[in-house]
Design a protein around this motif. Structure first.
Motif, PDB file in Angstrom:
ATOM      1  N   THR A 235      19.330  -6.081  54.832  1.00 13.69           N
ATOM      2  CA  THR A 235      20.543  -5.271  54.721  1.00 13.69           C
ATOM      3  C   THR A 235      21.759  -6.082  55.163  1.00 13.69           C
ATOM      4  O   THR A 235      21.638  -7.222  55.613  1.00 13.69           O
ATOM      5  CB  THR A 235      20.445  -4.023  55.635  1.00 13.69           C
ATOM      6  N   ASP A 236      22.912  -5.489  55.054  1.00 14.91           N
ATOM      7  CA  ASP A 236      24.168  -5.965  55.650  1.00 14.91           C
ATOM      8  C   ASP A 236      24.716  -7.264  55.075  1.00 14.91           C
ATOM      9  O   ASP A 236      25.457  -7.974  55.758  1.00 14.91           O
ATOM     10  CB  ASP A 236      24.030  -6.076  57.178  1.00 14.91           C
TER      11      ASP A 236
ATOM     12  N   PRO B 282      21.593 -13.609  46.126  1.00 14.18           N
ATOM     13  CA  PRO B 282      22.528 -13.729  47.248  1.00 14.18           C
ATOM     14  C   PRO B 282      22.844 -12.361  47.872  1.00 14.18           C
ATOM     15  O   PRO B 282      23.051 -11.374  47.173  1.00 14.18           O
ATOM     16  CB  PRO B 282      23.776 -14.336  46.605  1.00 14.18           C
ATOM     17  N   GLY B 283      22.853 -12.342  49.208  1.00 12.97           N
ATOM     18  CA  GLY B 283      23.180 -11.132  49.942  1.00 12.97           C
ATOM     19  C   GLY B 283      22.082 -10.091  49.985  1.00 12.97           C
ATOM     20  O   GLY B 283      22.258  -9.027  50.565  1.00 12.97           O
TER      21      GLY B 283
ATOM     22  N   SER C 296      20.620  -4.436  61.947  1.00 13.38           N
ATOM     23  CA  SER C 296      20.243  -4.849  60.595  1.00 13.38           C
ATOM     24  C   SER C 296      18.737  -4.716  60.427  1.00 13.38           C
ATOM     25  O   SER C 296      17.997  -4.637  61.397  1.00 13.38           O
ATOM     26  CB  SER C 296      20.670  -6.295  60.334  1.00 13.38           C
ATOM     27  N   SER C 297      18.288  -4.701  59.176  1.00 15.99           N
ATOM     28  CA  SER C 297      16.861  -4.555  58.871  1.00 15.99           C
ATOM     29  C   SER C 297      16.446  -5.563  57.818  1.00 15.99           C
ATOM     30  O   SER C 297      17.242  -5.981  56.981  1.00 15.99           O
ATOM     31  CB  SER C 297      16.564  -3.154  58.337  1.00 15.99           C
TER      32      SER C 297
ATOM     33  N   ASP D 130      16.382  -5.211  46.913  1.00 15.27           N
ATOM     34  CA  ASP D 130      17.374  -4.154  47.080  1.00 15.27           C
ATOM     35  C   ASP D 130      17.802  -4.155  48.539  1.00 15.27           C
ATOM     36  O   ASP D 130      17.000  -3.888  49.429  1.00 15.27           O
ATOM     37  CB  ASP D 130      16.768  -2.798  46.700  1.00 15.27           C
ATOM     38  N   LYS D 131      19.076  -4.485  48.776  1.00 16.97           N
ATOM     39  CA  LYS D 131      19.560  -4.583  50.151  1.00 16.97           C
ATOM     40  C   LYS D 131      19.865  -3.225  50.768  1.00 16.97           C
ATOM     41  O   LYS D 131      20.016  -3.123  51.977  1.00 16.97           O
ATOM     42  CB  LYS D 131      20.792  -5.478  50.214  1.00 16.97           C
ATOM     43  N   SER D 132      19.930  -2.163  49.982  1.00 16.40           N
ATOM     44  CA  SER D 132      20.259  -0.853  50.549  1.00 16.40           C
ATOM     45  C   SER D 132      19.074  -0.222  51.250  1.00 16.40           C
ATOM     46  O   SER D 132      19.247   0.616  52.126  1.00 16.40           O
ATOM     47  CB  SER D 132      20.788   0.087  49.465  1.00 16.40           C
ATOM     48  N   GLY D 133      17.858  -0.626  50.902  1.00 18.14           N
ATOM     49  CA  GLY D 133      16.637  -0.044  51.475  1.00 18.14           C
ATOM     50  C   GLY D 133      16.310  -0.535  52.851  1.00 18.14           C
ATOM     51  O   GLY D 133      16.231   0.229  53.770  1.00 18.14           O
TER      52      GLY D 133
END
Length: 182
Positions: A41-42, A84-85, A131-132, A151-154
């Motif tokens: 995340t983040d 990225p990200g 963060s996770s 998926d960075k939102s999960g």
């Protein structure tokens, strides 16, 4: 298993070293490319040049199952896919058997390790942030070739053609860090 350690804290920046280990206690029926990945995340960015991994196998002697051996598990620099990200992934072609000193060993366990450095700019406010990160392993058992997705939102790690893969459960890790200039 995921482990994480802070390795850099400079004015306006923080970096973490992330390790992901997997252990698949089976002999592969199929020896196609297995894949694994990390998603976070983040909006942390990975430093792709720091990506590395290793793969080793354990097995029993074909002629005497009481005799066991393992492969070296040499470290390899690189990765298979990167968003990225959001996340990064690796792949390795499993083996069913290996030779040592003229003896054939049948693989009954596979282990892997991967590492990446991730970083993020911060505002130096002293605020604590949380963060996770999640890791997931995919063993291929049908002919379709899947591609990892992040998926960075999960956060979450997925694979296309998921019906062609046995997958591990998500392994998650959460950590707190400071927006602090050292």
């Amino acid at each position: 298993m995921i482990s994480l350690s802070q390795v850099t804290a400079a004015a306006g920046k923080v970096d973490f070293l992330v390790n992901y280990n997997w252990d698949w206690n089976y002999g592969p029926t199929f020896t196609s490319d297995d894949q694994w990945g990390l998603a976070w995340t983040d909006d942390f960015d990975a430093y792709p040049s720091t990506a590395k991994y290793s793969y080793k196998t354990f097995g029993f002697s074909q002629s005497n199952p009481a005799i066991r051996a393992e492969t070296a598990g040499n470290q390899i620099t690189g990765y298979n896919t990167y968003t990225p990200g959001a996340g990064i992934g690796w792949s390795v072609n499993l083996i069913q058997a290996f030779q040592q000193n003229g003896t054939t060993f049948i693989v009954d366990r596979n282990k892997g390790w991967s590492q990446i450095k991730i970083g993020k700019a911060h505002n130096g406010s002293g605020k604590i942030d949380s963060s996770s990160i999640v890791g997931k392993y995919f063993h291929k058992y049908l002919a379709a070739n899947g591609s990892l997705s992040f998926d960075k939102s999960g956060p979450s790690v997925g694979i296309s053609y998921d019906w062609a893969y046995d997958s591990s459960n998500d392994y998650g890790y959460q950590w707190d860090w400071y927006h602090k200039n050292y």
